[in-house]
Design a protein around this motif. Structure first.
Motif, PDB file in Angstrom:
ATOM      1  N   LEU A  34       0.819  -1.219   0.000  1.00  0.00           N
ATOM      2  CA  LEU A  34       0.000   0.000   0.000  1.00  0.00           C
ATOM      3  C   LEU A  34       0.848   1.262   0.000  1.00  0.00           C
ATOM      4  O   LEU A  34       0.509   2.246  -0.644  1.00  0.00           O
ATOM      5  N   LEU A  35       1.956   1.236   0.700  1.00  0.00           N
ATOM      6  CA  LEU A  35       2.828   2.408   0.773  1.00  0.00           C
ATOM      7  C   LEU A  35       3.799   2.489  -0.399  1.00  0.00           C
ATOM      8  O   LEU A  35       4.281   3.557  -0.739  1.00  0.00           O
ATOM      9  N   ARG A  36       4.072   1.347  -1.015  1.00  0.00           N
ATOM     10  CA  ARG A  36       5.078   1.285  -2.076  1.00  0.00           C
ATOM     11  C   ARG A  36       4.758   2.230  -3.237  1.00  0.00           C
ATOM     12  O   ARG A  36       5.617   2.976  -3.688  1.00  0.00           O
ATOM     13  N   LYS A  37       3.522   2.205  -3.714  1.00  0.00           N
ATOM     14  CA  LYS A  37       3.161   3.051  -4.859  1.00  0.00           C
ATOM     15  C   LYS A  37       3.240   4.526  -4.507  1.00  0.00           C
ATOM     16  O   LYS A  37       3.735   5.328  -5.280  1.00  0.00           O
ATOM     17  N   VAL A  38       2.770   4.879  -3.328  1.00  0.00           N
ATOM     18  CA  VAL A  38       2.804   6.273  -2.902  1.00  0.00           C
ATOM     19  C   VAL A  38       4.246   6.741  -2.743  1.00  0.00           C
ATOM     20  O   VAL A  38       4.638   7.798  -3.232  1.00  0.00           O
ATOM     21  N   GLU A  39       5.048   5.938  -2.087  1.00  0.00           N
ATOM     22  CA  GLU A  39       6.434   6.313  -1.807  1.00  0.00           C
ATOM     23  C   GLU A  39       7.299   6.331  -3.070  1.00  0.00           C
ATOM     24  O   GLU A  39       8.219   7.127  -3.182  1.00  0.00           O
ATOM     25  N   SER A  40       7.023   5.436  -4.014  1.00  0.00           N
ATOM     26  CA  SER A  40       7.876   5.360  -5.206  1.00  0.00           C
ATOM     27  C   SER A  40       7.467   6.378  -6.276  1.00  0.00           C
ATOM     28  O   SER A  40       8.211   6.608  -7.224  1.00  0.00           O
ATOM     29  N   LYS A  71       7.083  -6.858  -8.817  1.00  0.00           N
ATOM     30  CA  LYS A  71       6.094  -5.772  -8.766  1.00  0.00           C
ATOM     31  C   LYS A  71       6.775  -4.452  -8.442  1.00  0.00           C
ATOM     32  O   LYS A  71       6.450  -3.417  -9.024  1.00  0.00           O
ATOM     33  N   ALA A  72       7.724  -4.490  -7.513  1.00  0.00           N
ATOM     34  CA  ALA A  72       8.457  -3.275  -7.159  1.00  0.00           C
ATOM     35  C   ALA A  72       9.281  -2.779  -8.350  1.00  0.00           C
ATOM     36  O   ALA A  72       9.301  -1.583  -8.642  1.00  0.00           O
ATOM     37  N   ALA A  73       9.926  -3.698  -9.052  1.00  0.00           N
ATOM     38  CA  ALA A  73      10.770  -3.318 -10.192  1.00  0.00           C
ATOM     39  C   ALA A  73       9.949  -2.677 -11.302  1.00  0.00           C
ATOM     40  O   ALA A  73      10.428  -1.783 -11.998  1.00  0.00           O
ATOM     41  N   GLN A  74       8.719  -3.125 -11.465  1.00  0.00           N
ATOM     42  CA  GLN A  74       7.879  -2.554 -12.509  1.00  0.00           C
ATOM     43  C   GLN A  74       7.535  -1.105 -12.216  1.00  0.00           C
ATOM     44  O   GLN A  74       7.295  -0.326 -13.138  1.00  0.00           O
ATOM     45  N   SER A  75       7.543  -0.724 -10.936  1.00  0.00           N
ATOM     46  CA  SER A  75       7.269   0.678 -10.608  1.00  0.00           C
ATOM     47  C   SER A  75       8.531   1.536 -10.680  1.00  0.00           C
ATOM     48  O   SER A  75       8.468   2.747 -10.525  1.00  0.00           O
ATOM     49  N   MET A  76       9.662   0.896 -10.958  1.00  0.00           N
ATOM     50  CA  MET A  76      10.944   1.597 -10.963  1.00  0.00           C
ATOM     51  C   MET A  76      11.392   2.012 -12.357  1.00  0.00           C
ATOM     52  O   MET A  76      12.453   2.609 -12.515  1.00  0.00           O
ATOM     53  N   GLU A 184      -0.831 -12.150 -17.142  1.00  0.00           N
ATOM     54  CA  GLU A 184      -1.495 -10.885 -16.831  1.00  0.00           C
ATOM     55  C   GLU A 184      -0.900 -10.187 -15.620  1.00  0.00           C
ATOM     56  O   GLU A 184      -1.078  -8.995 -15.426  1.00  0.00           O
ATOM     57  N   LYS A 185      -0.180 -10.908 -14.753  1.00  0.00           N
ATOM     58  CA  LYS A 185       0.419 -10.228 -13.598  1.00  0.00           C
ATOM     59  C   LYS A 185       1.527  -9.266 -14.032  1.00  0.00           C
ATOM     60  O   LYS A 185       1.972  -8.442 -13.270  1.00  0.00           O
ATOM     61  N   TYR A 186       1.927  -9.365 -15.304  1.00  0.00           N
ATOM     62  CA  TYR A 186       2.947  -8.475 -15.814  1.00  0.00           C
ATOM     63  C   TYR A 186       2.337  -7.332 -16.612  1.00  0.00           C
ATOM     64  O   TYR A 186       2.837  -6.943 -17.634  1.00  0.00           O
ATOM     65  N   VAL A 187       1.237  -6.829 -16.128  1.00  0.00           N
ATOM     66  CA  VAL A 187       0.587  -5.700 -16.787  1.00  0.00           C
ATOM     67  C   VAL A 187       1.379  -4.450 -16.474  1.00  0.00           C
ATOM     68  O   VAL A 187       1.692  -4.158 -15.329  1.00  0.00           O
ATOM     69  N   ILE A 188       1.738  -3.735 -17.509  1.00  0.00           N
ATOM     70  CA  ILE A 188       2.490  -2.502 -17.361  1.00  0.00           C
ATOM     71  C   ILE A 188       1.526  -1.339 -17.562  1.00  0.00           C
ATOM     72  O   ILE A 188       0.851  -1.254 -18.571  1.00  0.00           O
ATOM     73  N   ASP A 189       1.495  -0.462 -16.575  1.00  0.00           N
ATOM     74  CA  ASP A 189       0.631   0.729 -16.688  1.00  0.00           C
ATOM     75  C   ASP A 189       1.232   1.773 -17.584  1.00  0.00           C
ATOM     76  O   ASP A 189       2.387   1.889 -17.769  1.00  0.00           O
TER      77      ASP A 189
END
Length: 189
Positions: A34-40, A71-76, A184-189
Motif C-alpha cells: 500500500l505504501l510502495r506506490k505512494v512512496e515510489s 512488482k516493485a521493479a515494474q514501478s521503478m 497478466e500479472k505483468y501488466v504494465i501501466d
C-alpha cells in the motif's frame, strides 16, 4: 529499517539505468504494498526504457526476481511508446520457451564443471550478452545453433558438451516453473 530509510536507499540506488532499477526493487519490495506506490511515485532517477536492448536487459533480470520484487521493479521504470507491447512479446516468448532467459542460462551454466573462462565463452558464443554487457533475449533455437556451431563448444569434452546442453534445458524448465502464474500479472501501466 524504517520506510523512510528504505525509500532513501532506493533513491540512492537509482541512477537512470535498468540495473539500478532491479537493485532498487529488492529494497522497495520490503515496503508494504500500500505504501510502495505512494512512496515510489516521486522517486527520481527511474530509467526510461526507449529501446529493445535496454528492454531485453530489464525483462531478463525482472523475470528472475521473486514476485514482490518484480512488482516493485515494474514501478521503478518507465516504458516508452512501443516498449509496452514489446515487453509483453518478450515475456510471452520466455513463457513459451521460444526465447531463452540469458541470465538464467548464465546461472545454470555456472554450476557445471566448466571453468569461468569456458562459461563466459559459451555465453559469448550464444550471443546472450551484448557489447555493453546487457542481457539479450534471443530465440532458443538460434542460441542453441550458435552454441553448437561454435569452436569453443566443439573443443569441450563430451561430458562438458552435455553439461552445456543440460544447462540450457534447465534454464528453459526453470522459466516454465516461474511462469505458472498468468502472464497478466505483468501488466504494465
Amino acid at each position: 529499517m524504517t520506510i523512510t530509510k528504505s525509500i532513501r536507499n532506493v533513491q540512492n540506488t537509482l541512477d537512470s539505468t535498468v540495473n539500478s532499477a532491479i537493485q532498487a526493487a529488492d529494497e522497495l519490495a520490503k515496503i508494504p504494498v500500500l505504501l510502495r506506490k505512494v512512496e515510489s511515485f516521486g522517486l527520481s532517477g527511474k530509467p526510461i526504457i526507449e529501446n529493445s536492448a535496454d528492454l531485453d536487459n530489464y525483462v531478463t533480470q525482472l523475470m528472475n526476481l521473486d514476485s514482490s520484487s518484480q512488482k516493485a521493479a515494474q514501478s521503478m521504470v518507465v516504458l516508452d511508446g512501443s516498449m509496452k507491447t514489446l515487453f509483453k512479446q518478450d515475456a510471452a516468448g520466455l513463457q513459451s520457451g521460444q526465447k531463452i532467459n540469458a541470465q538464467l542460462f548464465e546461472r545454470t551454466l555456472a554450476v557445471t564443471e566448466l571453468n569461468a573462462v569456458q562459461q563466459k565463452q559459451i555465453v559469448s558464443d550464444a550471443k546472450l550478452i551484448d557489447a555493453k554487457g546487457r542481457y539479450v533475449i534471443a530465440e532458443t533455437s538460434v542460441v542453441e545453433q550458435n552454441i553448437l556451431s561454435s569452436a569453443s563448444f566443439k573443443a569441450l569434452s563430451t561430458n562438458e558438451q552435455a553439461a552445456v546442453k543440460q544447462a540450457m534445458s534447465h534454464a528453459l524448465m526453470a522459466i516454465e516453473r516461474m511462469w505458472r502464474d498468468d502472464l497478466e500479472k505483468y501488466v504494465i501501466d
